[in-house]
Motif scaffolding. Structure first.
Motif, PDB file in Angstrom:
ATOM      1  N   GLY A 339      38.970  28.010 -32.015  1.00 10.04           N
ATOM      2  CA  GLY A 339      38.697  27.125 -31.073  1.00 10.04           C
ATOM      3  C   GLY A 339      37.039  27.264 -30.570  1.00 10.04           C
ATOM      4  N   ILE A 340      36.767  28.711 -30.791  1.00 10.87           N
ATOM      5  CA  ILE A 340      35.531  28.797 -30.140  1.00 10.87           C
ATOM      6  C   ILE A 340      34.942  29.192 -31.155  1.00 10.87           C
ATOM      7  CG2 ILE A 340      34.297  31.178 -29.564  1.00 10.87           C
ATOM      8  CD1 ILE A 340      36.473  31.769 -27.666  1.00 10.87           C
ATOM      9  N   VAL A 342      34.678  26.892 -33.363  1.00  7.75           N
ATOM     10  CA  VAL A 342      34.247  25.527 -33.519  1.00  7.75           C
ATOM     11  C   VAL A 342      33.750  24.847 -33.152  1.00  7.75           C
ATOM     12  CG1 VAL A 342      35.440  23.242 -34.020  1.00  7.75           C
ATOM     13  CG2 VAL A 342      36.331  24.867 -35.156  1.00  7.75           C
ATOM     14  N   GLY A 343      33.747  25.671 -31.524  1.00  9.59           N
ATOM     15  CA  GLY A 343      32.548  25.330 -30.375  1.00  9.59           C
ATOM     16  C   GLY A 343      31.483  25.869 -30.889  1.00  9.59           C
ATOM     17  N   LEU A 344      31.508  27.016 -30.877  1.00  9.21           N
ATOM     18  CA  LEU A 344      30.177  26.969 -31.262  1.00  9.21           C
ATOM     19  C   LEU A 344      29.134  26.950 -32.875  1.00  9.21           C
ATOM     20  CD1 LEU A 344      30.497  31.538 -31.326  1.00  9.21           C
ATOM     21  CD2 LEU A 344      29.464  29.777 -29.739  1.00  9.21           C
ATOM     22  N   LYS A 346      29.626  23.493 -33.148  1.00 13.78           N
ATOM     23  CA  LYS A 346      29.235  22.379 -32.792  1.00 13.78           C
ATOM     24  C   LYS A 346      27.653  22.130 -31.329  1.00 13.78           C
ATOM     25  CE  LYS A 346      32.715  19.594 -33.757  1.00 13.78           C
ATOM     26  NZ  LYS A 346      32.823  18.400 -34.984  1.00 13.78           N
ATOM     27  N   LEU A 347      27.821  23.539 -31.121  1.00 13.21           N
ATOM     28  CA  LEU A 347      26.804  23.825 -29.915  1.00 13.21           C
ATOM     29  C   LEU A 347      25.115  24.273 -31.153  1.00 13.21           C
ATOM     30  CD1 LEU A 347      25.147  24.792 -27.618  1.00 13.21           C
ATOM     31  CD2 LEU A 347      26.136  26.995 -27.772  1.00 13.21           C
ATOM     32  N   THR A 357      32.931  22.097 -40.377  1.00 11.95           N
ATOM     33  CA  THR A 357      34.521  22.744 -40.023  1.00 11.95           C
ATOM     34  C   THR A 357      34.937  22.859 -41.298  1.00 11.95           C
ATOM     35  OG1 THR A 357      35.356  20.119 -39.965  1.00 11.95           O
ATOM     36  CG2 THR A 357      34.326  21.878 -37.801  1.00 11.95           C
TER      37      THR A 357
END
Length: 860
Positions: A339-340, A342-344, A346-347, A357
């Motif tokens: 999850g982190i 994927v968040g990175l 997106k960032l 992804t």
């Protein structure tokens, strides 16, 4: 089997107490796994891109880099004649050969003259549309460029900058500015990580990027059926000879990947380093948790010992609980890590680097590393409490409510801590007084590690003193409640020391980096004030160089008294000691540069270095090669002939600005390098006429914005601000990563207080029974939390400032001689630590306030 059952029952009986420790393990493992997944995904994305966009064999000019980017000091890409294409087509095994031209030294603007370059630092590429691109891209709207007034843009760039068919685009290169309208939009068939790509037809691309037709930067070669790429490379090389760079698709992809890996590795290991810090902080949390659980279960452990449990069984029981905690936290951490990642991604997408992804890569090693790391760290952290549990005497346990303190162990610990701290302090002193940065950095590293461990070990000793001081200053004003909070913090100095140490680590790094960053800005600012004797610096914002047209425009500004050109280039040096130094930097500048930059000389006069056939060297270079005033150095200029230059000045090697630079005049360079191969200016220095600084600044900005938007004019205030912003952005990113360690430390404070409340249940009941109100009880716990947080902050900030001051002494050897302590930052962090303590106490204080008085008194 009995040990396992007992461990399982204890684990689930205390699941609430284990939760925060599990969260610490989860966060640390998640950050490690997230980093690995994120960097693996980036590697996969770039691998796919480079493999998809490479032809079977690529032929490029000899002067081009392995990645194909522009390397010429003229600002134009290295080219080869169009006749090469015909020669290649005649080689054995060639099915098709197509010439292309592209450049990365281009600024692209829209109709409003806003730049269309990626904000992520990815390149802007302008090139000719060719068959290889048609294979890897799909035209989603419009058509490919077919004339000088047409350009095609990639889909991501079009969406980001709201470009559509018919939008006007300007492409600025050293040749000039070419305007065209968008004729088509194309999308990559694989993920484009963020490059902005613009396509022209071949003839227009040649004119726009090189200034003439009949030349190419690359030739894409396709192998005939049955011919391998390696064989095709041999055949093409045999036909052309060794005057060109010939690479297979794999070699091109590897070269591109290697250039990306350097950036990815820095990011990867930096993030893993911060994850390691979070793990270190988590160790304190786990040790504290199990130490307090062991102390609270002393009677229970004593009963187990009394009915026949051995020390090993008790020890094993606690370690099995730790194993369960590590496995649970690690499994959840691995999932959270994805999850982190994927968040990175997106960032990074918000910052302009597109990562899909669909390319999410979870190697089998990632969960294995996460699980091993989380479990091993948790079990090791629980070893000391487990060992302490095994040592509990059955009779002592049945008599006492807690484990007896080991006074002898406390003395030994204090002695070891003081020795480590003293050794670390001595190492820092040696580092601060070192003559060489390399030697001093080793002592600095040793000092940091030794003082950190030393402070951790003597934490209980420091807690006994500092908590009393903090209590006298802060807590006494709250009357009896404040005194009780102080005594609670002092009740178990080992626990307070460990909790404070967890917070200390993150804040020590924050303080150290703040001091180093602030000192770097202050030193550079001081150097600018002392050495820069010009009003304005003109620089391009990307890899481009400054064209003669832009130089002419600046020179024609009536408010300017002088303009100095600055042209770095490379040459092969043959020094008086007979050594030949390949690709050595030398800077050609106007004679006025000696006034614009007041460099200190150790011999001669810098102005003399700009005389015909003259140059300067810096002090370290002179000593290394036996050079003195009057020595002659043979200089073989790139793209030019050989000169014999006389050394007229030797400059100090301690300057920050242009450190290690060697100078000659542009006139001398022009004698040995043909006009069409002369390097262009990298920057310009401009000085206004007396009293006309504001007018000159405004005039240059206005003129360049209209005709050369790729150039930026900065006065000294702008330059200092840009420098401060650069370092500030880096520090903010580091602080963001350190926030993970601080979050884990806050969890440690929460856990310590929560377990402390449980431990003191009967005591709290008695205090409530004799008149302590719920509000006073909650205030007491909050004040205890605040004093623990401030104790950790004092240790961390003091230690970090010591590290930072020592690091600055080493930077002083590189010319950064100003030590600047950022007191506003330090004070803000210290005050913020008090709020951290208040926040950490919210839940424990709320739970304590809700206790039933009679039930609490009846608790054994």
């Amino acid at each position: 089997m009995t040990v396992l059952k007992t461990s399982m029952r204890n684990f689930f009986a205390h699941k609430g107490r284990m939760a925060l420790s599990a969260v610490a393990v989860l966060l640390s493992v998640a950050f490690v796994c997230g980093t690995l997944v994120f960097t693996d995904t980036m590697n996969t994305t770039f691998d796919k891109l480079f493999q998809a966009t490479s032809s079977d064999v690529t032929v490029s000019a000899k002067g081009s880099s392995d990645t194909g980017q522009t390397t010429s000091s003229t600002g134009k890409p290295p080219v080869m004649p169009a006749s090469v294409v015909g020669e290649i087509r005649g080689a054995r095994g060639v099915e098709k050969a197509e010439g292309t031209v592209f450049s990365t030294s281009v600024t692209v603007i829209d109709a409003k003259k806003d730049k269309l370059s990626p904000s992520s630092g990815a390149p802007t590429i302008v090139g000719s549309w060719n068959g290889n691109d048609a294979r890897t891209m799909k035209i989603t709207s419009g058509t490919a460029p077919k004339g000088p007034d047409q350009v095609m843009v990639d889909e991501d760039t079009a969406a980001k900058h709201h470009l559509k068919i018919g939008s006007d685009i300007g492409m600025i290169s050293v040749v000039g500015t070419h305007h065209a309208r968008v004729s088509g939009i194309a999308a990559f068939k694989v993920t484009n990580p963020g490059a902005a790509i613009f396509y022209l037809d071949t003839k227009t691309a040649q004119q726009t990027l090189v200034g003439r037709t009949g030349v190419y930067t690359n030739v894409n070669v396709t192998a005939a059926k049955g011919v391998t790429n390696d064989q095709l490379k041999k055949n093409v090389t045999a036909t052309l000879g060794h005057g060109y760079k010939v690479q297979t698709a794999k070699e091109v992809a590897n070269a591109n990947q290697k250039s990306v890996e350097s950036f990815l590795n820095v990011m990867k290991y930096a993030m893993l380093g911060f994850a390691g810090i979070a793990f270190l902080v988590g160790i304190f949390l786990i040790i504290n948790t199990f130490s307090m659980l062991v102390a609270q279960r002393t009677r229970e452990i004593g009963l187990m010992r009394a009915i026949g449990s051995s020390r090993k069984q008790v020890n094993r029981s606690v370690l099995v609980e730790a194993l369960l905690l590590g496995v649970l936290g690690s499994v959840l951490g691995v999932g959270a890590g994805v999850g982190i990642a994927v968040g990175l991604m997106k960032l990074m997408g918000q910052m302009g680097m597109n990562l899909s992804t669909d390319d999410l890569t979870v190697a089998w090693t990632t969960p294995v590393v996460g699980l091993l790391l989380g479990v091993v760290v948790t079990v090791l952290a629980a070893y000391l409490p487990a060992r302490r549990a095994g040592k509990v005497s059955p009779m002592a346990a049945l008599r006492d409510a807690g484990a007896p303190a080991d006074a002898k162990a406390g003395v030994v610990r204090a002695v070891i801590g003081l020795l480590l701290t003293g050794a670390g302090g001595f190492s820092l002193y040696v580092a601060a007084t070192a003559d060489k940065a390399k030697t001093g950095s080793g002592w600095l590293g040793l000092g940091v590690v030794a003082t950190l461990i030393g402070f951790v070990v003597i934490g209980p000793l420091l807690a006994a003193g500092l908590v009393r001081i903090l209590g006298a200053v802060i807590l006494r004003i709250f009357g009896p409640v404040g005194r009780m909070a102080e005594r609670n913090a002092l009740r178990n100095p080992r626990r307070t020391g460990a909790t404070g140490a967890a917070l200390m680590i993150g804040l020590a790094l924050v303080a150290c980096l703040s001091v180093v960053g602030s000192s770097m800005v202050a030193s550079a600012t001081d150097q600018l004030d002392k050495t820069v004797g010009t009003d304005f610096i003109v620089q391009p914002d990307n890899q481009q160089l400054i064209t003669p047209q832009a130089v002419k425009l600046i020179r024609n500004t009536p408010e300017l008294a002088r303009v100095t050109e600055y042209r770095p280039t490379q040459a092969d040096f043959t020094t008086p000691d007979g050594r030949t130094l390949k690709d050595t930097d030398i800077t050609a500048a106007d004679p006025t540069y000696a006034t614009d930059l007041r460099k200190k000389t150790v011999a001669g006069n810098l102005k003399d270095a700009y005389l015909p056939d003259s140059m300067s060297v810096h002090e370290k270079f002179a000593k290394a090669h036996g050079i003195h005033l009057g020595s002659k150095i043979t200089i073989a200029f790139k793209d030019g002939s050989t000169a014999h230059l006389t050394v007229r000045a030797i400059t100090s090697s301690d300057d920050v600005i242009d450190q290690g630079a060697m100078y000659t005049s542009i006139a001398t360079l022009a004698r040995y390098v043909p006009a069409d191969r002369m390097p262009l200016d990298q920057m310009l220095f401009a000085t206004a006429r007396d009293g006309q600084q504001a007018a000159a600044y405004k005039a240059m900005k206005s003129a360049l914005h209209d005709d050369f938007p790729q150039l930026t004019v900065r006065d000294q205030t702008d330059y200092k601000k840009a420098l401060k912003d650069q370092i500030g952005q880096l520090l903010n990113m580091i602080y963001g990563l350190l926030a993970l360690a601080i979050i884990v430390a806050v969890l440690g404070v929460v856990n310590t207080l929560a377990l402390s409340v449980v431990e003191r249940t009967r005591e709290i009941g008695l205090m409530r029974a004799i008149g302590l109100s719920r509000r006073q009880l909650r205030r007491m716990i909050r004040l205890e939390s605040v004093v623990i947080a401030l104790f950790g902050a004092l240790l961390g900030l003091g230690l970090g400032m010591g590290w930072g001051a020592t690091a600055q002494k080493l930077l002083a050897l590189q010319g950064l001689k100003v030590l600047d302590i950022p007191w506003p930052t330090i004070i803000t962090v210290f005050v913020a630590s008090a709020f951290v303590g208040l926040f950490a106490a919210l839940v424990p204080a709320f739970r304590a306030g809700r206790m039933n008085v009679l039930n609490a008194i009846a608790t054994d």
